[in-house]
Design a protein around this motif. Structure first.
Motif, mmCIF file in Angstrom:
data_model
loop_
_atom_site.group_PDB
_atom_site.id
_atom_site.type_symbol
_atom_site.label_atom_id
_atom_site.label_comp_id
_atom_site.label_asym_id
_atom_site.label_seq_id
_atom_site.Cartn_x
_atom_site.Cartn_y
_atom_site.Cartn_z
ATOM 1 N N PRO A 1 0.880 -1.168 -0.002
ATOM 2 C CA PRO A 1 0.161 -0.123 -0.026
ATOM 3 C C PRO A 1 0.737 1.216 0.157
ATOM 4 C CG PRO A 1 -0.777 -1.597 1.640
ATOM 5 C CD PRO A 1 0.609 -1.886 1.161
ATOM 6 N N LEU A 2 2.128 1.123 0.528
ATOM 7 C CA LEU A 2 2.936 2.243 0.507
ATOM 8 C C LEU A 2 3.863 2.699 -0.622
ATOM 9 C CD1 LEU A 2 4.526 1.831 4.129
ATOM 10 C CD2 LEU A 2 2.522 3.116 3.409
ATOM 11 N N PHE A 3 4.191 1.242 -1.608
ATOM 12 C CA PHE A 3 5.096 1.679 -2.586
ATOM 13 C C PHE A 3 4.346 1.003 -3.799
ATOM 14 C CE2 PHE A 3 8.081 1.530 0.762
ATOM 15 C CZ PHE A 3 9.406 2.281 0.197
ATOM 16 N N ASP A 4 4.107 1.873 -4.794
ATOM 17 C CA ASP A 4 3.663 1.260 -6.216
ATOM 18 C C ASP A 4 4.535 0.169 -6.465
ATOM 19 O OD1 ASP A 4 1.924 3.514 -5.502
ATOM 20 O OD2 ASP A 4 2.509 4.582 -7.323
ATOM 21 N N ALA A 5 3.807 -0.784 -7.099
ATOM 22 C CA ALA A 5 4.550 -1.870 -7.688
ATOM 23 C C ALA A 5 5.093 -1.555 -8.809
ATOM 24 C CB ALA A 5 3.601 -3.058 -7.856
ATOM 25 N N GLN A 6 6.386 -1.737 -9.028
ATOM 26 C CA GLN A 6 7.392 -1.287 -10.365
ATOM 27 C C GLN A 6 8.590 -2.139 -10.255
ATOM 28 O OE1 GLN A 6 9.007 2.466 -10.509
ATOM 29 N NE2 GLN A 6 8.654 2.776 -12.749
ATOM 30 N N PRO A 7 8.781 -2.770 -11.398
ATOM 31 C CA PRO A 7 10.094 -3.638 -11.628
ATOM 32 C C PRO A 7 11.313 -2.908 -11.295
ATOM 33 C CG PRO A 7 8.611 -3.677 -13.585
ATOM 34 C CD PRO A 7 8.138 -2.699 -12.810
ATOM 35 N N TYR A 8 11.625 -1.622 -11.843
ATOM 36 C CA TYR A 8 12.710 -0.988 -11.249
ATOM 37 C C TYR A 8 13.010 -0.760 -9.921
ATOM 38 C CZ TYR A 8 12.240 0.062 -16.246
ATOM 39 O OH TYR A 8 12.176 -0.133 -17.431
ATOM 40 N N LEU A 9 12.193 -0.980 -8.804
ATOM 41 C CA LEU A 9 12.363 -0.848 -7.628
ATOM 42 C C LEU A 9 13.523 -1.945 -7.145
ATOM 43 C CD1 LEU A 9 9.029 -0.202 -5.904
ATOM 44 C CD2 LEU A 9 10.556 1.174 -6.136
ATOM 45 N N ALA A 10 13.696 -3.076 -7.716
ATOM 46 C CA ALA A 10 14.340 -3.921 -7.076
ATOM 47 C C ALA A 10 15.813 -3.437 -6.549
ATOM 48 C CB ALA A 10 14.350 -5.034 -8.122
ATOM 49 N N VAL A 11 16.214 -3.118 -7.502
ATOM 50 C CA VAL A 11 17.882 -2.627 -7.627
ATOM 51 C C VAL A 11 17.925 -1.788 -5.960
ATOM 52 C CG1 VAL A 11 19.988 -1.601 -7.953
ATOM 53 C CG2 VAL A 11 18.420 -2.792 -9.534
ATOM 54 N N ASP A 12 17.081 -0.898 -5.682
ATOM 55 C CA ASP A 12 17.023 -0.226 -4.782
ATOM 56 C C ASP A 12 16.791 -0.971 -3.315
ATOM 57 O OD1 ASP A 12 17.302 2.158 -5.980
ATOM 58 O OD2 ASP A 12 15.180 2.891 -6.396
ATOM 59 N N PHE A 13 15.772 -1.877 -3.554
ATOM 60 C CA PHE A 13 15.475 -2.701 -2.207
ATOM 61 C C PHE A 13 16.859 -3.443 -2.071
ATOM 62 C CE2 PHE A 13 11.079 -1.735 -2.819
ATOM 63 C CZ PHE A 13 10.736 -1.492 -1.253
ATOM 64 N N THR A 14 17.469 -4.281 -3.141
ATOM 65 C CA THR A 14 18.590 -4.886 -2.862
ATOM 66 C C THR A 14 19.525 -3.929 -1.999
ATOM 67 O OG1 THR A 14 18.463 -6.236 -4.870
ATOM 68 C CG2 THR A 14 20.468 -6.300 -3.894
ATOM 69 N N LEU A 15 20.021 -3.050 -2.572
ATOM 70 C CA LEU A 15 20.841 -2.036 -1.928
ATOM 71 C C LEU A 15 20.509 -1.590 -0.731
ATOM 72 C CD1 LEU A 15 22.187 -0.244 -5.165
ATOM 73 C CD2 LEU A 15 23.500 -1.770 -3.646
ATOM 74 N N LEU A 16 19.327 -1.336 -0.404
ATOM 75 C CA LEU A 16 18.544 -1.062 1.031
ATOM 76 C C LEU A 16 18.932 -2.238 1.887
ATOM 77 C CD1 LEU A 16 17.079 1.481 2.101
ATOM 78 C CD2 LEU A 16 15.418 -0.053 1.877
ATOM 79 N N ALA A 17 18.715 -3.387 1.578
ATOM 80 C CA ALA A 17 18.938 -4.557 2.234
ATOM 81 C C ALA A 17 20.125 -4.717 2.879
ATOM 82 C CB ALA A 17 18.240 -5.632 1.700
ATOM 83 N N PHE A 18 21.073 -4.550 1.937
ATOM 84 C CA PHE A 18 22.482 -4.465 2.202
ATOM 85 C C PHE A 18 23.011 -3.518 3.049
ATOM 86 C CE2 PHE A 18 23.072 -7.406 -1.713
ATOM 87 C CZ PHE A 18 23.927 -8.231 -0.842
ATOM 88 N N VAL A 19 22.647 -2.139 2.796
ATOM 89 C CA VAL A 19 22.810 -1.240 3.979
ATOM 90 C C VAL A 19 22.498 -1.338 5.101
ATOM 91 C CG1 VAL A 19 22.812 1.413 4.355
ATOM 92 C CG2 VAL A 19 22.514 0.723 1.906
ATOM 93 N N THR A 20 21.124 -2.077 5.330
ATOM 94 C CA THR A 20 20.815 -2.475 6.547
ATOM 95 C C THR A 20 21.340 -3.399 7.379
ATOM 96 O OG1 THR A 20 18.633 -1.965 5.540
ATOM 97 C CG2 THR A 20 18.459 -3.160 7.723
ATOM 98 N N VAL A 21 21.936 -4.496 6.554
ATOM 99 C CA VAL A 21 22.527 -5.650 7.154
ATOM 100 C C VAL A 21 24.084 -5.278 7.502
ATOM 101 C CG1 VAL A 21 21.142 -7.507 6.450
ATOM 102 C CG2 VAL A 21 23.107 -6.979 5.382
ATOM 103 N N ILE A 22 24.583 -4.152 6.765
ATOM 104 C CA ILE A 22 25.916 -3.871 6.990
ATOM 105 C C ILE A 22 26.005 -2.939 8.307
ATOM 106 C CG2 ILE A 22 27.924 -2.645 6.218
ATOM 107 C CD1 ILE A 22 27.337 -4.091 3.507
#
Lengths: 343, 289
Positions: B210-231
């Motif tokens: 409900p917060l983020f519109d579904a879009q294929p290009y979002l994936a890279v941002d989420f990947t990097l966000l996840a990496f930032v978070t775990v690091i």
């Protein structure tokens, strides 16, 4: 005995290289505009692939953010040329110096604090993405609207590095030849041996008296500088640069796909890999457009990467070499046996 | 002014819990298998699309959509591990990285082919309902997402700590060879681990649909966000993922208030660079790789 056979295979290799590039020159003389435009990109990414190859294949440092250095090179040339009318030759030199410096600083900061392996790879992505977003918000460099070169007047001008598509084909061909020969020469030089030693076993190399820290910074810096030269020419060829296209993740993938597919750590690998992967990418992109399926090219790229690492972990070129056994692999060609780098 | 800041920080904490769940998926996979899943963002985006379609077709509550995403993504992750990933587990890290870049390209290409590049907003009434707690006004979608994510993180933590499977999973993470010696079924553990990891990402995706519109290009941002978070938290650390998620969520919320939108997207990268350089193993990270 050994020496003469080495010399024989040496001259064979240089001969084979001369033959390949001679054939490519003939192709450039007779092909139509479409073939020339695709091959120009192939050759430019062969050159940039060599710079990436130098860093991982020989130096053992993984970069997923080469777009940063490519972008720096492209912007250096474009800003100097478009805003101040300075010849791209100066821009290429300046771009290489800046990118080499940025690479050295990045490597120095990372390796100083033992940021290695995948952490270093993540750092390179973060730096590239950060720079992409910053350039997009920076009006002096054109922001998201990018920078545009004037259309070439038609006449070839070597001093200003301007000319038609065929002119840029030969520029790219020269760069690719320099890249292949340079990798070959570097891998047999003193530095080449030192870098492969630290790639294979950092501690052992250190124990033998190699100052690995200094050499890691050096290999990253040289790789960055050469990538920037490729980026500067890429910008000229494309006629315009935008942060999203010249510094995006897609460029980093384009740079690494040639060496990975063709053969990591080998001189011919990036050429063979770019020849195989980039035309496929173009063809799939065109097919996807005509079928109304955007994303087909990305599927093809992904599938090629997975299949090559799965089935031919050394890449296509070493497989060809093994098949015919005619040409000896340069030392360090068998990169898939490498374990120490990231572990 | 104070209430604005409080609201922004509360919103950041709520989203941060969901980021924590995404990062948890990444960190579990890394902790057990020593595999760096660079296609993790695609799993989140798959989850967003699952949320979008289930809400659109059946008009289900978002929590049910998240449950559906959990099942679908677990099966998907399990199959992906047994069919592809397991072949690369023992390869050097740079090869794994390149394989996962390939997977990431493959998945985002498939998403683009299936759904096109246009963003699809999940039409959920949740997005417009708000709740007031003291000086805070919070939207119901964020609260529900954060509560579900928080519960899941706690449940997963308890499961890994107290269940027999959790013990064998931690055993496999600590010492693969030792695990094999005492008879752990390592291939199955790896497949289940990968399934759990992708399910975490998928659930998080469905929760934030409900917060983020579904879009294929979002994936890279989420990947990097996840990496930032775990690091930020420390790769391989459970508590670190949670702390990292909260840090990033709050930092992003504050940056959105202080800078232009484009600077907000640059913030995770800036954080990653700073943290990698000055605290390479994160707050909780211990293990060298």
């Amino acid at each position: 005995m050994q020496r003469t056979s080495d010399q024989a295979s040496d001259s064979k290799r240089w001969g084979a290289g001369a033959l390949v590039f001679g054939a490519l020159a003939v192709v450039g003389g007779i092909s139509n505009a479409y073939v020339i435009s695709v091959l120009t990109i192939v050759l430019l990414f062969t050159f940039m692939g060599q710079s990436w190859n130098l860093m991982l294949g020989i130096g053992g440092q993984l970069s997923i953010g080469h777009a940063l250095f490519v972008g720096i090179g492209a912007y250096a040339v474009a800003i100097l040329n478009i805003k101040y009318g300075v010849t791209p030759w100066i821009g290429l030199l300046l771009g290489a110096v800046i990118a080499g410096f940025v690479g050295a600083v990045l490597a120095w900061l990372s390796f100083r604090f033992e940021v290695r392996g995948i952490y270093f790879a993540l750092l390179t992505i973060a730096a590239a993405e950060f720079a992409r977003i910053m350039f997009g918000g920076w009006d002096y460099v054109g922001g998201m609207q990018g920078l545009f070169y004037q259309a070439p007047s038609g006449a070839m001008d070597l001093g200003m590095l301007r000319g038609d598509a065929r002119f840029y084909y030969f520029v790219a061909l020269a760069l690719a030849a320099i890249g292949v020969a340079g990798t070959e020469l570097i891998s047999r030089s003193y530095w080449g041996y030192v870098w492969r030693a630290m790639r294979d076993d950092d501690e052992a190399a250190r124990a033998l008296g190699v100052r690995t820290f200094r050499h890691k910074v050096l290999v990253v810096s040289i790789s960055a500088a050469t990538a920037a030269i490729g980026g500067g020419v890429l910008g000229l060829v494309q006629g315009a640069i935008f942060p999203d296209s010249i510094m995006g993740m897609a460029i980093s993938v384009d740079v690494l796909i040639g060496p990975v597919v063709g053969g990591l750590g080998t001189a011919f690998g990036p050429l063979v890999g770019s020849m195989a992967a980039i035309p496929l990418h173009h063809a799939m992109g065109a097919l996807g457009d005509s079928l109304g399926l955007p994303g087909l090219n990305s599927v093809a790229y992904g599938a090629v990467l997975i299949l090559v690492v799965w089935l031919l972990p050394d890449g296509i070129w070493p497989a060809i070499v093994r098949l015919y056994g005619a040409i000896q692999l340069p030392a360090g060609g068998r990169i898939s046996q490498l374990r120490k780098v990231e572990e | 002014m104070l209430s604005l800041w409080l609201n922004v920080i509360a919103g950041g904490v709520l989203v941060g819990l969901v980021y924590g769940l995404v990062a948890l998926g990444l960190t579990i996979i890394f902790g057990v298998m020593r595999v760096v899943n660079f296609a993790h963002g695609e799993m989140v985006v798959f989850g967003i699309y699952i949320g979008y379609w289930t809400v659109r077709i059946w008009d289900v509550p978002i929590v049910l959509a998240a449950a559906i995403a959990a099942v679908v993504m677990f099966v998907f992750g399990y199959l992906l591990e047994t069919l592809v990933v397991k072949r690369f587990v023992n390869r050097p890290h740079h090869y794994q990285f390149i394989v996962f870049i390939g997977l990431s390209l493959l998945f985002s290409g498939v998403l683009l082919m299936s759904f096109g590049p246009d963003p699809r907003p999940t039409a959920s009434q949740l997005s417009f309902q708000t709740v007031s707690v003291g000086p805070l006004t919070l939207d119901w979608a964020r609260i529900q997402a954060a509560a579900t994510a928080g519960l899941l993180i706690a449940a997963l933590g308890a499961y890994l700590k107290y269940s027999a499977f959790g013990r064998s999973l931690r055993g496999a993470a600590n010492n693969r060879l030792g695990g094999l010696v005492v008879g752990l079924n390592i291939p199955r553990i790896y497949a289940v681990t990968f399934g759990i990891g992708t399910a975490c990402a998928g659930v998080a995706g469905a929760l934030i649909s409900p917060l983020f519109d579904a879009q294929p290009y979002l994936a890279v941002d989420f990947t990097l966000l996840a990496f930032v978070t775990v690091i930020v938290g420390g790769l391989g650390s459970f508590g670190g993922a949670l702390l990292g998620g909260l840090t990033i969520g709050v930092a992003e919320a504050i940056a959105a208030l202080m800078f232009t939108p484009s600077m907000k997207t640059a913030l995770p990268y800036a954080l990653l660079i700073i943290i990698l350089i000055f605290r390479p193993r994160g707050f909780f990270g211990a293990k060298d790789i």
